[in-house]
Design an enzyme around this catalytic site. Structure first.
Site, PDB file in Angstrom:
ATOM      1  N   ASP A 165      -6.079  -0.715  -6.507  1.00 35.14           N
ATOM      2  CA  ASP A 165      -7.543  -0.610  -6.519  1.00 35.14           C
ATOM      3  C   ASP A 165      -8.082  -0.027  -5.218  1.00 35.14           C
ATOM      4  OD1 ASP A 165      -7.203  -2.684  -4.714  1.00 35.14           O
ATOM      5  OD2 ASP A 165      -8.092  -4.219  -5.996  1.00 35.14           O
ATOM      6  N   TYR A 220       0.884  -1.159   0.000  1.00 32.29           N
ATOM      7  CA  TYR A 220       0.000   0.000   0.000  1.00 32.29           C
ATOM      8  C   TYR A 220       0.920   1.208   0.000  1.00 32.29           C
ATOM      9  CZ  TYR A 220      -4.485  -2.301   0.970  1.00 32.29           C
ATOM     10  OH  TYR A 220      -5.638  -3.036   0.890  1.00 32.29           O
ATOM     11  N   HIS A 268     -10.164  -7.112  -5.464  1.00 32.04           N
ATOM     12  CA  HIS A 268      -9.841  -7.047  -4.041  1.00 32.04           C
ATOM     13  C   HIS A 268     -10.855  -7.872  -3.222  1.00 32.04           C
ATOM     14  CE1 HIS A 268      -7.321  -4.187  -1.413  1.00 32.04           C
ATOM     15  NE2 HIS A 268      -7.936  -4.928  -0.523  1.00 32.04           N
TER      16      HIS A 268
HETATM   17  N1  FMN Z   1      -5.444  -6.983  -0.715  1.00 27.81           N
HETATM   18  C1  FMN Z   1      -4.426  -6.109  -0.637  1.00 27.81           C
HETATM   19  O1  FMN Z   1      -3.878  -5.742  -1.668  1.00 27.81           O
HETATM   20  N2  FMN Z   1      -3.985  -5.663   0.574  1.00 27.81           N
HETATM   21  C2  FMN Z   1      -4.557  -6.046   1.735  1.00 27.81           C
HETATM   22  O2  FMN Z   1      -4.152  -5.615   2.817  1.00 27.81           O
HETATM   23  C3  FMN Z   1      -5.643  -6.940   1.677  1.00 27.81           C
HETATM   24  N3  FMN Z   1      -6.250  -7.344   2.811  1.00 27.81           N
HETATM   25  C4  FMN Z   1      -7.287  -8.213   2.731  1.00 27.81           C
HETATM   26  C5  FMN Z   1      -7.898  -8.625   3.911  1.00 27.81           C
HETATM   27  C6  FMN Z   1      -8.924  -9.547   3.872  1.00 27.81           C
HETATM   28  C7  FMN Z   1      -9.550  -9.989   5.152  1.00 27.81           C
HETATM   29  C8  FMN Z   1      -9.375 -10.049   2.622  1.00 27.81           C
HETATM   30  C9  FMN Z   1     -10.480 -11.054   2.555  1.00 27.81           C
HETATM   31  C10 FMN Z   1      -8.783  -9.615   1.455  1.00 27.81           C
HETATM   32  C11 FMN Z   1      -7.740  -8.698   1.482  1.00 27.81           C
HETATM   33  N4  FMN Z   1      -7.105  -8.275   0.312  1.00 27.81           N
HETATM   34  C12 FMN Z   1      -6.064  -7.401   0.402  1.00 27.81           C
HETATM   35  C13 FMN Z   1      -7.504  -8.800  -1.006  1.00 27.81           C
HETATM   36  C14 FMN Z   1      -6.787 -10.118  -1.334  1.00 27.81           C
HETATM   37  O3  FMN Z   1      -5.429  -9.909  -1.578  1.00 27.81           O
HETATM   38  C15 FMN Z   1      -7.399 -10.762  -2.577  1.00 27.81           C
HETATM   39  O4  FMN Z   1      -7.414  -9.832  -3.638  1.00 27.81           O
HETATM   40  C16 FMN Z   1      -8.805 -11.301  -2.326  1.00 27.81           C
HETATM   41  O5  FMN Z   1      -8.930 -11.741  -0.999  1.00 27.81           O
HETATM   42  C17 FMN Z   1      -9.129 -12.434  -3.267  1.00 27.81           C
HETATM   43  O6  FMN Z   1     -10.435 -12.868  -3.078  1.00 27.81           O
HETATM   44  P1  FMN Z   1     -10.832 -14.161  -2.198  1.00 27.81           P
HETATM   45  O7  FMN Z   1     -10.738 -13.739  -0.783  1.00 27.81           O
HETATM   46  O8  FMN Z   1     -12.205 -14.449  -2.661  1.00 27.81           O
HETATM   47  O9  FMN Z   1      -9.846 -15.261  -2.540  1.00 27.81           O
END
Ligand code: FMN
Length: 371
Positions: free
Chosen positions: A162, A134, A254
């Site tokens: 995003d 980030y 995301h």
């Molecule tokens: N994506 C980021 O780029 N940075 C993050 O800090 C971040 N935190 C997340 C926290 C949670 C609890 C979840 C569920 C997702 C987060 N994501 C974050 C998105 C994930 O990297 C990813 O794009 C997404 O979880 C994929 O979908 P899925 O959970 O259905 O597999």
């Protein structure tokens, strides 16, 4: 239930819901607004069907691959998910240790609850890790983070593009983020923030809303790690990313947590592959410009659809997070083992010996428009 009663990645979700605090469940499971994108992420895979081949010797099948040039036991990596300690005291290190045993690559989040160094220290020699960034408004902080990651051996920098602001996750907002619980909160840049609107808002106020394409050369000047843009959502931006010379893009919304009604990664993949072929003559999978997809991947069949359509690999978020909530590292290992077994079976049933045999003709994606 004992781990051997867990049959698939969905099972971890229902168990996590039972064992997590309301607050942790809200943060992990929530998605933006009416959560339509979150639901669509998985549902989109239901519109793609297989065209298996028969009478090929599938005694031995192999689903190992390379991601950004690094060996991976399967075409799946652990995507970055923040605040691992909401789920288990060892937080993200559960993922690191299980990934070591299974030859899987982990993407370390900026907002991990373990410190970056703890997570790197938990890795085995030679274990490959990526870093999700980030971008902080304070570029000196960003530069330090990036260069520290590189000095600790991280092999790829995934810049999240995003999230100029975090989406409205109402489940999470209802659980006021009062916790001054220092063991859980991410270390970087979360001081003095408004904790009245949920965990996500509370930890994200440092993110730079002014980030733009012109900033990418600066990132290239401060690191030799390959740059990947995480959160590309249309072919126009994928093309621009290719033209500015990054190593790849993650087609992702995301996990449905940002813009509701953003399309699923697999749907974006179909149009990106078509348009980059048309505009730049590229074919996929492509080593020089790698396409990744995430969101809603729950089965090896989901992964194989993305591979057939041109992805190099696929990211998985929530299922791995959920897998350690009740079972710690062993849960994550079990999740990897489940995927491993699913790959073996499904490659055989598809008539594919390796991922190279998983070609576009093996799927019928006619229900997914290419824009
Ligand atoms: N994506 C980021 O780029 N940075 C993050 O800090 C971040 N935190 C997340 C926290 C949670 C609890 C979840 C569920 C997702 C987060 N994501 C974050 C998105 C994930 O990297 C990813 O794009 C997404 O979880 C994929 O979908 P899925 O959970 O259905 O597999």
């Amino acid at each position: 239930p004992p781990l051997d009663e867990i049959l698939n990645l969905h099972d971890f979700e229902s168990i996590a819901k039972q064992v997590l605090t309301d607050k942790a469940w809200a943060y992990y499971s929530s998605a933006a607004d009416d959560e339509i994108t979150n639901r669509e992420n998985h549902a989109a895979y239901h519109r793609i069907w297989f065209r298996p081949r028969i009478l090929r010797d599938v005694t031995k099948v192999d689903w190992s691959t390379k991601i950004l040039g690094h060996k991976s036991s399967m075409p799946v990596y652990v995507s970055a998910t923040a605040l691992g300690k909401l789920g288990h005291p060892d937080g993200e290190m559960n993922l690191t240790r299980a990934a070591a045993k299974h030859g899987v690559i982990q993407m370390i989040p900026t907002l991990a609850s373990c410190s970056f160094d703890e997570i790197v220290d938990a890795a085995q020699p030679g274990q490959v890790q990526f870093f999700q960034l980030y971008v902080n408004k304070d570029r000196a902080v960003t530069k330090k983070l990036v260069q520290h990651a590189e000095s600790r051996g991280v092999k790829g920098l995934f810049i999240t593009v995003d999230a100029p602001q975090l989406g409205r996750r109402e489940k999470d907002m209802r659980m006021k983020f009062e916790a001054e619980d220092p063991s859980v909160v991410a270390k970087s840049g979360s001081e003095g923030v408004d904790r009245s609107q949920g965990a996500a808002r509370a930890i994200s106020s440092f993110i730079d809303t002014a980030l733009k394409w012109d900033d990418l050369p600066w990132f290239k000047s401060i690191t030799k790690m390959p740059l990947i843009l995480k959160g590309v959502q249309c072919w126009e931006d994928a093309l621009e990313a290719y033209d500015v010379g990054v190593a790849g893009v993650v087609l992702s919304n995301h996990g449905g947590r940002q813009l509701d009604f953003a399309r699923s990664g697999i749907e974006i993949l179909v149009e990106v592959v078509a348009k980059l072929k048309e505009k730049r003559g590229l074919s996929f999978p492509n080593e020089k410009f790698q396409l990744f997809v995430d969101g809603g991947v729950r089965r090896a069949t989901d992964v194989l659809k993305a591979i057939a359509l041109g992805a190099t690999a696929v990211g998985v978020g929530r299922p791995f997070l959920y897998s350690f909530c009740a079972y710690g590292q062993e849960g994550v290992e079990k999740a990897f083992q489940i995927l491993h077994d699913e790959f073996e079976m499904n490659l055989r049933l598809l008539g594919a010996r390796t991922l190279k045999d998983v070609v576009p003709e093996m799927v019928d994606a006619s229900n997914v428009s290419s824009h």
